[in-house]
Write a protein that holds these residues in place. Structure first.
Motif, PDB file in Angstrom:
ATOM      1  N   THR A  13       0.838  -1.207   0.000  1.00  0.00           N
ATOM      2  CA  THR A  13       0.000   0.000   0.000  1.00  0.00           C
ATOM      3  C   THR A  13       0.868   1.251   0.000  1.00  0.00           C
ATOM      4  O   THR A  13       0.655   2.173  -0.799  1.00  0.00           O
ATOM      5  CB  THR A  13      -0.910   0.009   1.251  1.00  0.00           C
ATOM      6  N   GLU A  14       1.866   1.288   0.871  1.00  0.00           N
ATOM      7  CA  GLU A  14       2.691   2.491   0.987  1.00  0.00           C
ATOM      8  C   GLU A  14       3.558   2.705  -0.250  1.00  0.00           C
ATOM      9  O   GLU A  14       3.681   3.820  -0.740  1.00  0.00           O
ATOM     10  CB  GLU A  14       3.577   2.424   2.244  1.00  0.00           C
ATOM     11  N   ILE A  15       4.157   1.611  -0.761  1.00  0.00           N
ATOM     12  CA  ILE A  15       5.044   1.762  -1.923  1.00  0.00           C
ATOM     13  C   ILE A  15       4.230   2.170  -3.145  1.00  0.00           C
ATOM     14  O   ILE A  15       4.685   2.979  -3.960  1.00  0.00           O
ATOM     15  CB  ILE A  15       5.842   0.458  -2.177  1.00  0.00           C
ATOM     16  N   SER A  16       2.988   1.654  -3.269  1.00  0.00           N
ATOM     17  CA  SER A  16       2.207   1.975  -4.468  1.00  0.00           C
ATOM     18  C   SER A  16       1.641   3.398  -4.429  1.00  0.00           C
ATOM     19  O   SER A  16       1.036   3.853  -5.396  1.00  0.00           O
ATOM     20  CB  SER A  16       1.085   0.957  -4.676  1.00  0.00           C
ATOM     21  N   ARG A  17       1.845   4.127  -3.321  1.00  0.00           N
ATOM     22  CA  ARG A  17       1.479   5.546  -3.305  1.00  0.00           C
ATOM     23  C   ARG A  17       2.460   6.386  -4.119  1.00  0.00           C
ATOM     24  O   ARG A  17       2.148   7.517  -4.481  1.00  0.00           O
ATOM     25  CB  ARG A  17       1.501   6.085  -1.865  1.00  0.00           C
ATOM     26  N   LEU A  18       3.658   5.856  -4.356  1.00  0.00           N
ATOM     27  CA  LEU A  18       4.675   6.601  -5.112  1.00  0.00           C
ATOM     28  C   LEU A  18       4.220   6.755  -6.563  1.00  0.00           C
ATOM     29  O   LEU A  18       3.533   5.880  -7.094  1.00  0.00           O
ATOM     30  CB  LEU A  18       6.020   5.857  -5.053  1.00  0.00           C
ATOM     31  N   PRO A  19       4.591   7.858  -7.212  1.00  0.00           N
ATOM     32  CA  PRO A  19       4.108   8.085  -8.581  1.00  0.00           C
ATOM     33  C   PRO A  19       4.693   7.077  -9.565  1.00  0.00           C
ATOM     34  O   PRO A  19       5.887   6.768  -9.509  1.00  0.00           O
ATOM     35  CB  PRO A  19       4.606   9.505  -8.897  1.00  0.00           C
ATOM     36  N   GLY A  20       3.850   6.531 -10.425  1.00  0.00           N
ATOM     37  CA  GLY A  20       4.311   5.614 -11.469  1.00  0.00           C
ATOM     38  C   GLY A  20       4.510   4.193 -10.973  1.00  0.00           C
ATOM     39  O   GLY A  20       4.999   3.343 -11.708  1.00  0.00           O
ATOM     40  N   ILE A  21       4.153   3.910  -9.716  1.00  0.00           N
ATOM     41  CA  ILE A  21       4.306   2.553  -9.182  1.00  0.00           C
ATOM     42  C   ILE A  21       2.924   2.008  -8.822  1.00  0.00           C
ATOM     43  O   ILE A  21       2.249   2.541  -7.937  1.00  0.00           O
ATOM     44  CB  ILE A  21       5.257   2.531  -7.962  1.00  0.00           C
ATOM     45  N   GLY A  22       2.514   0.974  -9.528  1.00  0.00           N
ATOM     46  CA  GLY A  22       1.216   0.358  -9.271  1.00  0.00           C
ATOM     47  C   GLY A  22       1.326  -0.767  -8.268  1.00  0.00           C
ATOM     48  O   GLY A  22       2.404  -1.030  -7.721  1.00  0.00           O
ATOM     49  N   LYS A  23       0.224  -1.466  -8.025  1.00  0.00           N
ATOM     50  CA  LYS A  23       0.194  -2.540  -7.023  1.00  0.00           C
ATOM     51  C   LYS A  23       1.144  -3.675  -7.405  1.00  0.00           C
ATOM     52  O   LYS A  23       1.817  -4.245  -6.557  1.00  0.00           O
ATOM     53  CB  LYS A  23      -1.232  -3.107  -6.893  1.00  0.00           C
ATOM     54  N   LYS A  24       1.187  -4.017  -8.698  1.00  0.00           N
ATOM     55  CA  LYS A  24       2.015  -5.156  -9.136  1.00  0.00           C
ATOM     56  C   LYS A  24       3.493  -4.868  -8.919  1.00  0.00           C
ATOM     57  O   LYS A  24       4.237  -5.722  -8.424  1.00  0.00           O
ATOM     58  CB  LYS A  24       1.760  -5.449 -10.629  1.00  0.00           C
ATOM     59  N   THR A  25       3.929  -3.654  -9.316  1.00  0.00           N
ATOM     60  CA  THR A  25       5.332  -3.278  -9.125  1.00  0.00           C
ATOM     61  C   THR A  25       5.644  -3.198  -7.634  1.00  0.00           C
ATOM     62  O   THR A  25       6.705  -3.645  -7.193  1.00  0.00           O
ATOM     63  CB  THR A  25       5.620  -1.930  -9.792  1.00  0.00           C
ATOM     64  N   ALA A  26       4.706  -2.642  -6.865  1.00  0.00           N
ATOM     65  CA  ALA A  26       4.914  -2.512  -5.419  1.00  0.00           C
ATOM     66  C   ALA A  26       5.113  -3.894  -4.791  1.00  0.00           C
ATOM     67  O   ALA A  26       5.979  -4.077  -3.932  1.00  0.00           O
ATOM     68  CB  ALA A  26       3.726  -1.802  -4.784  1.00  0.00           C
ATOM     69  N   LEU A  27       4.338  -4.875  -5.257  1.00  0.00           N
ATOM     70  CA  LEU A  27       4.473  -6.237  -4.722  1.00  0.00           C
ATOM     71  C   LEU A  27       5.834  -6.821  -5.090  1.00  0.00           C
ATOM     72  O   LEU A  27       6.499  -7.452  -4.260  1.00  0.00           O
ATOM     73  CB  LEU A  27       3.354  -7.126  -5.270  1.00  0.00           C
ATOM     74  N   ARG A  28       6.257  -6.571  -6.343  1.00  0.00           N
ATOM     75  CA  ARG A  28       7.565  -7.068  -6.783  1.00  0.00           C
ATOM     76  C   ARG A  28       8.671  -6.466  -5.913  1.00  0.00           C
ATOM     77  O   ARG A  28       9.598  -7.160  -5.474  1.00  0.00           O
ATOM     78  CB  ARG A  28       7.772  -6.694  -8.259  1.00  0.00           C
ATOM     79  N   LEU A  29       8.585  -5.148  -5.640  1.00  0.00           N
ATOM     80  CA  LEU A  29       9.598  -4.485  -4.822  1.00  0.00           C
ATOM     81  C   LEU A  29       9.550  -5.011  -3.379  1.00  0.00           C
ATOM     82  O   LEU A  29      10.592  -5.239  -2.761  1.00  0.00           O
ATOM     83  CB  LEU A  29       9.384  -2.965  -4.833  1.00  0.00           C
ATOM     84  N   THR A  30       8.341  -5.231  -2.871  1.00  0.00           N
ATOM     85  CA  THR A  30       8.194  -5.737  -1.495  1.00  0.00           C
ATOM     86  C   THR A  30       8.837  -7.112  -1.358  1.00  0.00           C
ATOM     87  O   THR A  30       9.605  -7.360  -0.420  1.00  0.00           O
ATOM     88  CB  THR A  30       6.695  -5.833  -1.137  1.00  0.00           C
ATOM     89  N   LEU A  31       8.555  -7.997  -2.320  1.00  0.00           N
ATOM     90  CA  LEU A  31       9.118  -9.354  -2.247  1.00  0.00           C
ATOM     91  C   LEU A  31      10.635  -9.307  -2.421  1.00  0.00           C
ATOM     92  O   LEU A  31      11.361 -10.103  -1.808  1.00  0.00           O
ATOM     93  CB  LEU A  31       8.470 -10.256  -3.299  1.00  0.00           C
TER      94      LEU A  31
END
Lengths: 206, 206
Positions: A13-31
């Motif tokens: 949730t927090e990472i996907s608040r950044l501009p240009g980063i959606g839920k899928k990318t945020a999940l990839r970065l989290t993992l």
């Protein structure tokens, strides 16, 4: 999407608040962060926290700075008679990267935009005028270069500042608009091409 | 690139360590965070720190979990006689999203890759075999579905696990490889197409 853990859900949730980063990318970065050693995630977390908590702005030009006065304003190796007026930090970085400018800066922190309710009093115009009336250290401003966006809002801001500065007898210039170097004429938009003809440079006079 | 502040430089360095994020994007994200209210950056920083510090893994299937045993392993509403073996967390999320699988999982945390020095003892194979010998709670494993990548490493891992499980008299299956639904035959690569003919499904026998 259902997450196996609250912690992962929060991070996504927090990472996907950044501009240009959606839920899928945020999940990839989290993992990815999960797979790293603890100090990696800790360093990232600390850098973000410190960035926002400890950042200071230069009292003179409003650029970010670790000291009360930034290294450009403080430095005696910069030309003290020119100020380049820009919208924000990325513009300073872009101009500094060219290596072609050796004067000072002034960051407005925004541009006049009646639609968004931003008036001249909401951006750093007053401090620019004050800087000319009461010069800081070795400053002795003779020229102000306006390097604002080539949009309606940018032009409005340029016009407003020009009027204010002319009252003070300061020379005001603006960066050249025209065809980018390396571009083909036929692919340039008509407004840019039209303006570049109107503001043509006289070779014979140089 | 020269940064006007050490704090910005640190943030850019740390953010650009993330996969798929270069220096330019990292700078854009950093400047975005600077423009936000303090709680926004704080929440992001906290989420990243907590993620890495507080994450726990399920003792049974090795998925991430907030409790010692994850909700899938604990839940009595899941089929207790099938285990789906996957490489890592994203695979579980992908399979759960299909809504077609109601059994249990086992996460290997990697696959056998002699080139990268990953042997059978480095991934969670021993705990899979133990899970069949000493079942957890209501578990009564009859079938293991292998859902590993369709690569050389994936096939090696599948082959190794199959051999170990056959010794124990467990039924082993693998997810179907073939032409994705919605794909045109002519654009499918020859290996997939060839395999899909060899492993054709007999309609008349159903």
């Amino acid at each position: 999407m259902n997450f196996p853990s609250k912690l992962i859900e929060e991070a996504v949730t927090e990472i996907s608040r950044l501009p240009g980063i959606g839920k899928k990318t945020a999940l990839r970065l989290t993992l990815h962060l999960l797979k790293q050693q603890e100090p990696v995630a800790e360093a990232l977390s600390q850098a973000i926290l410190k960035l926002r908590k400890e950042i200071r702005y230069c009292q003179v030009c409003h650029n970010v700075s670790d000291k009360p006065v930034c290294s450009i304003c403080e430095g005696t190796q910069r030309q003290q008679h020119i100020i380049c007026v820009v919208e924000d930090i990325p513009d300073v970085l872009a101009i500094e990267n060219t290596g072609q400018y050796h004067g000072l800066y002034h960051l407005l922190g925004g541009i006049i935009s009646p639609i968004q309710g931003v008036g001249p009093e909401n951006i750093n115009i007053a401090s620019l005028l004050e800087r000319i009336d009461k010069p800081h250290l070795g400053e002795n401003v003779e020229e102000v270069i306006l390097a604002l966006p080539a949009t309606m809002e940018g032009d409005t801001t340029s016009f407003y500042i020009t009027r204010k500065l002319k009252e003070k007898g300061i020379k005001v210039s603006t960066i050249a608009r025209g065809i980018p170097i390396g571009s083909e004429l036929e692919y340039t938009d008509e407004v840019t091409l039209g303006r570049s003809i109107l503001t043509r440079v006289n070779y014979s006079a140089e």
